[in-house]
Design a protein around this motif. Structure first.
Motif, PDB file in Angstrom:
ATOM      1  N   MET A 153       3.277   9.778   8.591  1.00 50.86           N
ATOM      2  CA  MET A 153       3.772  11.123   8.331  1.00 50.86           C
ATOM      3  C   MET A 153       5.301  11.151   8.386  1.00 50.86           C
ATOM      4  O   MET A 153       5.948  11.815   7.575  1.00 50.86           O
ATOM      5  N   GLN A 154       5.867  10.405   9.315  1.00 53.09           N
ATOM      6  CA  GLN A 154       7.322  10.335   9.423  1.00 53.09           C
ATOM      7  C   GLN A 154       7.910   9.710   8.151  1.00 53.09           C
ATOM      8  O   GLN A 154       8.904  10.192   7.605  1.00 53.09           O
ATOM      9  N   SER A 204      10.335  11.598   5.385  1.00 53.24           N
ATOM     10  CA  SER A 204      11.684  11.100   5.106  1.00 53.24           C
ATOM     11  C   SER A 204      11.874  10.904   3.597  1.00 53.24           C
ATOM     12  O   SER A 204      12.921  11.250   3.050  1.00 53.24           O
ATOM     13  N   VAL A 205      10.860  10.387   2.906  1.00 50.30           N
ATOM     14  CA  VAL A 205      10.955  10.222   1.445  1.00 50.30           C
ATOM     15  C   VAL A 205      10.965  11.593   0.769  1.00 50.30           C
ATOM     16  O   VAL A 205      11.754  11.841  -0.141  1.00 50.30           O
ATOM     17  N   TYR A 206      10.099  12.476   1.239  1.00 47.65           N
ATOM     18  CA  TYR A 206      10.011  13.827   0.677  1.00 47.65           C
ATOM     19  C   TYR A 206      11.364  14.545   0.795  1.00 47.65           C
ATOM     20  O   TYR A 206      11.863  15.124  -0.166  1.00 47.65           O
ATOM     21  N   ASN A 207      11.956  14.502   1.995  1.00 53.72           N
ATOM     22  CA  ASN A 207      13.238  15.182   2.213  1.00 53.72           C
ATOM     23  C   ASN A 207      14.365  14.574   1.398  1.00 53.72           C
ATOM     24  O   ASN A 207      15.245  15.291   0.911  1.00 53.72           O
ATOM     25  N   ALA A 208      14.356  13.244   1.246  1.00 57.06           N
ATOM     26  CA  ALA A 208      15.389  12.590   0.436  1.00 57.06           C
ATOM     27  C   ALA A 208      15.287  13.051  -1.021  1.00 57.06           C
ATOM     28  O   ALA A 208      16.305  13.344  -1.668  1.00 57.06           O
ATOM     29  N   MET A 254       0.847  -1.175   0.000  1.00 52.34           N
ATOM     30  CA  MET A 254       0.000   0.000   0.000  1.00 52.34           C
ATOM     31  C   MET A 254       0.892   1.237   0.000  1.00 52.34           C
ATOM     32  O   MET A 254       1.949   1.258   0.591  1.00 52.34           O
ATOM     33  N   LYS A 255       0.428   2.254  -0.669  1.00 56.38           N
ATOM     34  CA  LYS A 255       1.186   3.494  -0.750  1.00 56.38           C
ATOM     35  C   LYS A 255       0.889   4.381   0.461  1.00 56.38           C
ATOM     36  O   LYS A 255      -0.179   4.309   1.050  1.00 56.38           O
ATOM     37  N   VAL A 256       1.854   5.216   0.815  1.00 54.08           N
ATOM     38  CA  VAL A 256       1.734   6.079   1.987  1.00 54.08           C
ATOM     39  C   VAL A 256       0.506   6.987   1.877  1.00 54.08           C
ATOM     40  O   VAL A 256      -0.267   7.122   2.821  1.00 54.08           O
ATOM     41  N   GLY A 257       0.321   7.599   0.712  1.00 54.70           N
ATOM     42  CA  GLY A 257      -0.811   8.500   0.514  1.00 54.70           C
ATOM     43  C   GLY A 257      -2.149   7.798   0.708  1.00 54.70           C
ATOM     44  O   GLY A 257      -3.072   8.347   1.314  1.00 54.70           O
ATOM     45  N   GLU A 291       6.670  15.584  -3.291  1.00 60.60           N
ATOM     46  CA  GLU A 291       5.364  15.269  -2.704  1.00 60.60           C
ATOM     47  C   GLU A 291       4.784  14.001  -3.330  1.00 60.60           C
ATOM     48  O   GLU A 291       4.309  13.113  -2.630  1.00 60.60           O
ATOM     49  N   GLY A 292       4.847  13.919  -4.664  1.00 62.87           N
ATOM     50  CA  GLY A 292       4.332  12.730  -5.347  1.00 62.87           C
ATOM     51  C   GLY A 292       5.118  11.485  -4.981  1.00 62.87           C
ATOM     52  O   GLY A 292       4.550  10.409  -4.783  1.00 62.87           O
ATOM     53  N   LYS A 293       6.423  11.637  -4.889  1.00 65.04           N
ATOM     54  CA  LYS A 293       7.275  10.503  -4.527  1.00 65.04           C
ATOM     55  C   LYS A 293       6.955  10.026  -3.110  1.00 65.04           C
ATOM     56  O   LYS A 293       6.879   8.826  -2.855  1.00 65.04           O
TER      57      LYS A 293
END
Length: 199
Positions: free
Chosen positions: A76-77, A81-85, A1-4, A170-172
């Motif tokens: 959210m964490q 973490s993915v967003y920042n990377a 499942m995807k985070v979103g 954001e999409g990633k």
């Protein structure tokens, strides 16, 4: 499942928990009001038992709410973490592109300064970067022109520029896979309890 997707499901569950808790609290308050206004001891006992049952149900919903919040916090964490990377990759590439652009401009300025022929687009890049640098290398070219017989000719350093990568942090982050599963179904509010509350 995807985070979103997981975030949407857990937020929907949270809304349901809040709504159920509100309904049960209102029913409990109605029963407590009835307990105060009735003089029949048997009826008071029925109302008190029903209010106690509702209190236990509200406590269970509070626990579910806390569990739901913990999962949302973990999601959210993971999201951030993915967003920042992804944002870091974007910044790194922008810095690399900037350094490459600067080295090309300096190389074209060097070529102009020694009197070589460069494409007008390359010359314009130097001019756009710094008019002072452009004028200095053009003056240097004039001095070097007197000493040289044959001009060197160069192709553009910006010839076939690669298409830049498009970043979408954001999409990633929303499409990152998560190990968190679907939230548990909430039990519906007991219909028999509603009838007692209405009595």
């Amino acid at each position: 499942m995807k985070v979103g997707e997981a975030q949407k499901l857990y937020r929907a569950q949270r809304t349901t928990i809040i709504q159920q808790r509100k309904e049960l609290t209102e029913r409990k308050e109605a029963l407590e009001k009835k307990m105060k206004t009735t003089f029949d001891p048997e009826q008071k006992k029925v109302y008190a038992n029903e209010a106690a049952t509702l209190e236990v149900s509200i406590g269970g919903l509070n626990e579910k709410f806390d569990e739901n919040q913990e999962v949302l916090d973990r999601l959210m964490q993971q999201y951030w973490s993915v967003y920042n990377a992804e944002a870091s990759k974007q910044q790194k590439e922008a810095a690399e592109d900037s350094a490459l652009e600067m080295s090309k401009i300096m190389e074209v300025a060097r070529r102009i300064g020694k009197g070589a022929k460069v494409p007008p687009t390359d010359e314009k890049k130097v001019m756009d970067y710094s008019m002072d640098l452009y004028l200095a290398v053009k003056n240097l070219a004039m001095l070097n022109k007197m000493n040289k017989k044959k001009k060197e000719e160069y192709d553009s350093l910006w010839g076939d520029e690669e298409e830049k990568k498009k970043y979408d942090p954001e999409g990633k982050a929303e499409n990152a896979e998560t190990s968190i599963g679907v939230p548990e179904e909430l039990a519906p509010i007991d219909a028999a309890s509603e009838e007692t509350a209405e009595v």
